[in-house]
Design a protein around this motif. Structure first.
Motif, PDB file in Angstrom:
ATOM      1  N   GLY A 192      23.451  83.072  26.773  1.00 40.57           N
ATOM      2  CA  GLY A 192      24.558  83.062  25.824  1.00 40.57           C
ATOM      3  C   GLY A 192      24.565  84.336  24.979  1.00 40.57           C
ATOM      4  O   GLY A 192      23.521  84.958  24.766  1.00 40.57           O
ATOM      5  N   ARG A 193      25.752  84.694  24.518  1.00 38.41           N
ATOM      6  CA  ARG A 193      25.889  85.853  23.629  1.00 38.41           C
ATOM      7  C   ARG A 193      26.183  85.362  22.218  1.00 38.41           C
ATOM      8  O   ARG A 193      27.107  84.573  22.007  1.00 38.41           O
ATOM      9  N   ILE A 194      25.392  85.803  21.254  1.00 41.28           N
ATOM     10  CA  ILE A 194      25.543  85.386  19.864  1.00 41.28           C
ATOM     11  C   ILE A 194      26.731  86.128  19.259  1.00 41.28           C
ATOM     12  O   ILE A 194      26.706  87.344  19.096  1.00 41.28           O
ATOM     13  N   LEU A 195      27.796  85.367  18.936  1.00 37.72           N
ATOM     14  CA  LEU A 195      28.995  85.983  18.370  1.00 37.72           C
ATOM     15  C   LEU A 195      28.875  86.183  16.863  1.00 37.72           C
ATOM     16  O   LEU A 195      29.352  87.170  16.314  1.00 37.72           O
ATOM     17  N   SER A 196      28.261  85.223  16.192  1.00 34.34           N
ATOM     18  CA  SER A 196      28.087  85.331  14.735  1.00 34.34           C
ATOM     19  C   SER A 196      26.873  84.518  14.333  1.00 34.34           C
ATOM     20  O   SER A 196      26.486  83.569  15.019  1.00 34.34           O
ATOM     21  N   VAL A 197      26.260  84.877  13.225  1.00 34.37           N
ATOM     22  CA  VAL A 197      25.088  84.176  12.712  1.00 34.37           C
ATOM     23  C   VAL A 197      25.094  84.274  11.191  1.00 34.37           C
ATOM     24  O   VAL A 197      25.404  85.320  10.631  1.00 34.37           O
ATOM     25  N   ARG A 198      24.730  83.157  10.550  1.00 36.51           N
ATOM     26  CA  ARG A 198      24.684  83.126   9.087  1.00 36.51           C
ATOM     27  C   ARG A 198      23.661  82.072   8.649  1.00 36.51           C
ATOM     28  O   ARG A 198      23.290  81.194   9.431  1.00 36.51           O
ATOM     29  N   ARG A 199      23.211  82.178   7.421  1.00 32.19           N
ATOM     30  CA  ARG A 199      22.275  81.207   6.869  1.00 32.19           C
ATOM     31  C   ARG A 199      22.964  79.864   6.627  1.00 32.19           C
ATOM     32  O   ARG A 199      24.149  79.818   6.281  1.00 32.19           O
ATOM     33  N   HIS A 200      22.215  78.801   6.816  1.00 28.91           N
ATOM     34  CA  HIS A 200      22.732  77.462   6.516  1.00 28.91           C
ATOM     35  C   HIS A 200      22.871  77.320   5.004  1.00 28.91           C
ATOM     36  O   HIS A 200      21.944  77.644   4.255  1.00 28.91           O
ATOM     37  N   PRO A 201      24.011  76.837   4.538  1.00 26.30           N
ATOM     38  CA  PRO A 201      24.192  76.759   3.083  1.00 26.30           C
ATOM     39  C   PRO A 201      23.268  75.757   2.398  1.00 26.30           C
ATOM     40  O   PRO A 201      23.044  75.862   1.198  1.00 26.30           O
ATOM     41  N   LEU A 202      22.713  74.798   3.157  1.00 21.40           N
ATOM     42  CA  LEU A 202      21.880  73.767   2.544  1.00 21.40           C
ATOM     43  C   LEU A 202      20.401  73.930   2.864  1.00 21.40           C
ATOM     44  O   LEU A 202      19.584  73.150   2.362  1.00 21.40           O
ATOM     45  N   ALA A 203      20.035  74.895   3.719  1.00 15.34           N
ATOM     46  CA  ALA A 203      18.628  75.099   4.071  1.00 15.34           C
ATOM     47  C   ALA A 203      18.407  76.571   4.392  1.00 15.34           C
ATOM     48  O   ALA A 203      18.999  77.093   5.337  1.00 15.34           O
ATOM     49  N   GLU A 204      17.536  77.231   3.630  1.00 17.16           N
ATOM     50  CA  GLU A 204      17.297  78.657   3.829  1.00 17.16           C
ATOM     51  C   GLU A 204      16.590  78.945   5.146  1.00 17.16           C
ATOM     52  O   GLU A 204      16.743  80.026   5.717  1.00 17.16           O
ATOM     53  N   SER A 205      15.785  77.982   5.656  1.00 23.32           N
ATOM     54  CA  SER A 205      15.047  78.218   6.892  1.00 23.32           C
ATOM     55  C   SER A 205      15.910  78.029   8.135  1.00 23.32           C
ATOM     56  O   SER A 205      15.487  78.390   9.235  1.00 23.32           O
ATOM     57  N   LEU A 206      17.119  77.473   7.992  1.00 21.60           N
ATOM     58  CA  LEU A 206      17.994  77.232   9.140  1.00 21.60           C
ATOM     59  C   LEU A 206      19.113  78.269   9.177  1.00 21.60           C
ATOM     60  O   LEU A 206      19.537  78.788   8.141  1.00 21.60           O
ATOM     61  N   SER A 207      19.586  78.545  10.383  1.00 26.04           N
ATOM     62  CA  SER A 207      20.701  79.473  10.589  1.00 26.04           C
ATOM     63  C   SER A 207      21.743  78.814  11.477  1.00 26.04           C
ATOM     64  O   SER A 207      21.415  77.986  12.336  1.00 26.04           O
ATOM     65  N   ILE A 208      22.996  79.191  11.282  1.00 21.20           N
ATOM     66  CA  ILE A 208      24.112  78.661  12.069  1.00 21.20           C
ATOM     67  C   ILE A 208      24.649  79.788  12.938  1.00 21.20           C
ATOM     68  O   ILE A 208      25.006  80.850  12.433  1.00 21.20           O
ATOM     69  N   LEU A 209      24.689  79.553  14.252  1.00 21.29           N
ATOM     70  CA  LEU A 209      25.134  80.566  15.191  1.00 21.29           C
ATOM     71  C   LEU A 209      26.334  80.055  15.980  1.00 21.29           C
ATOM     72  O   LEU A 209      26.422  78.866  16.280  1.00 21.29           O
ATOM     73  N   GLU A 210      27.246  80.958  16.295  1.00 23.95           N
ATOM     74  CA  GLU A 210      28.326  80.700  17.251  1.00 23.95           C
ATOM     75  C   GLU A 210      27.984  81.487  18.514  1.00 23.95           C
ATOM     76  O   GLU A 210      27.867  82.705  18.472  1.00 23.95           O
TER      77      GLU A 210
END
Length: 321
Positions: free
Chosen positions: A168-186
């Motif tokens: 897969g190709r990571i289109l976007s990535v950002r920190r989870h607003p409720l957990a600093e250790s988690l990230s949200i990727l598209e």
């Protein structure tokens, strides 16, 4: 919109004509055209964002429908197996004799004399045969559901070929607003719409460097919600004891949608991994990065056919999670 209306203001046009009588009209037309193009570009970008949002929602709905269909088929298969079991077990036709009260005094005085002379004596072999038949029925009733349950619930093949691993190709990535250790990727995995993935990348990971890069994802996991965000896949990372986390890197030339296979473990992956079978939890301890930085399962490399092996960017002798 306000900029376009200001350009049509007569006072502004008069001022331009006064400053540059020869080219004032052309400058005015240029400003008008530029403002209209800017507005059309903004409208087009808003339309594209809405279209992407609809595509993501459509993909999620398709996934939910597919899960419901699988659950319905599983329930129907169990119901059919249960009906077959109930129809296959024979029912005894022996009806018990009606119980009659017995007088205690009559039982103590001349019982054998009171019995009719034409009744045969009780046959011990008949009782033994009846006991054997009863025990056989009970044994079949206990053993048959066990074998059927095993054939329906368990799959003897538990190896890495059951995992649907895709590039897969990571289109976007950002920190989870409720957990600093988690990230949200598209992530684009070669489907009609990107998948949302929630992953624990660690605080030391530079998220901006991941955008646009390739990664390895497990896509036939069950959709789950992590801190309020639905995750549709699992991002494969490697980590050492120092808590250094790196995203597993596909070989050069790999493209979104390519499948990762294993030479010693051929086979088709499951449509969806069942949580109760714990397939990933069983296989994950045998996945690691060797001393050369190559990702492998029991010594067999993560391979994209015709393109090469998956590796860790810098780590060696570490686990894959």
């Amino acid at each position: 919109m306000d900029n376009v209306e200001n350009l049509f203001n007569p006072s502004l046009a008069a001022a331009l004509m006064k400053l540059d009588p020869e080219d004032g009209e052309q400058i005015m037309e240029y400003f008008k055209t530029h403002a209209l193009l800017t507005r059309e570009k903004a409208l087009l970008q808003a339309s594209v964002r809405e279209q992407k949002k609809l595509l993501v929602e459509n993909a999620k709905l398709k996934k939910d429908i597919e899960q419901l269909r699988i659950q319905l088929q599983e329930k129907q298969r169990r119901r059919t197996a249960k009906a077959l079991l109930s129809s296959a077990v024979p029912h005894p036709n022996i009806s018990p004799a009606p119980s009659t009260p017995v007088d205690a005094s009559a039982s103590t005085v001349g019982v054998t004399a009171a019995a009719p002379a034409n009744l045969p004596p009780p046959c011990s072999s008949c009782h033994e045969r009846r006991d054997k038949q009863t025990r056989r029925r009970k044994g079949e009733r206990k053993a048959r559901p066990t074998s059927d349950a095993l054939s329906l619930e368990l799959d003897p093949r538990v190896d890495v070929s059951r995992l649907d691993l895709r590039i897969g190709r990571i289109l976007s990535v950002r920190r989870h607003p409720l957990a600093e250790s988690l990230s949200i990727l598209e992530v684009d995995v070669g489907e009609t719409a990107p998948r949302t993935v929630v992953s624990k990348l660690g605080r030391k990971t530079h998220l901006q460097e991941l955008q646009g890069s390739l990664a390895v994802l497990l896509i036939n996991v069950k959709t789950c919600k992590l801190k309020g965000v639905v995750s549709q896949a699992r991002l494969l990372c490697c980590a050492n004891s120092d808590d250094s986390v790196e995203v597993l890197a596909p070989p050069t030339g790999a493209a979104p949608g390519d499948r990762v296979t294993f030479l010693n473990y051929p086979g088709d992956p499951d449509r969806e991994l069942q949580a109760k079978q714990r397939v990933w939890e069983t296989l994950q301890p045998d996945m690691q990065v060797d001393c050369k930085g190559v990702a492998n399962y029991k010594g067999c490399g993560f391979e994209v056919k015709g393109k090469g092996l998956c590796r860790a960017p810098t780590l060696t002798n570490c686990i894959i999670r």
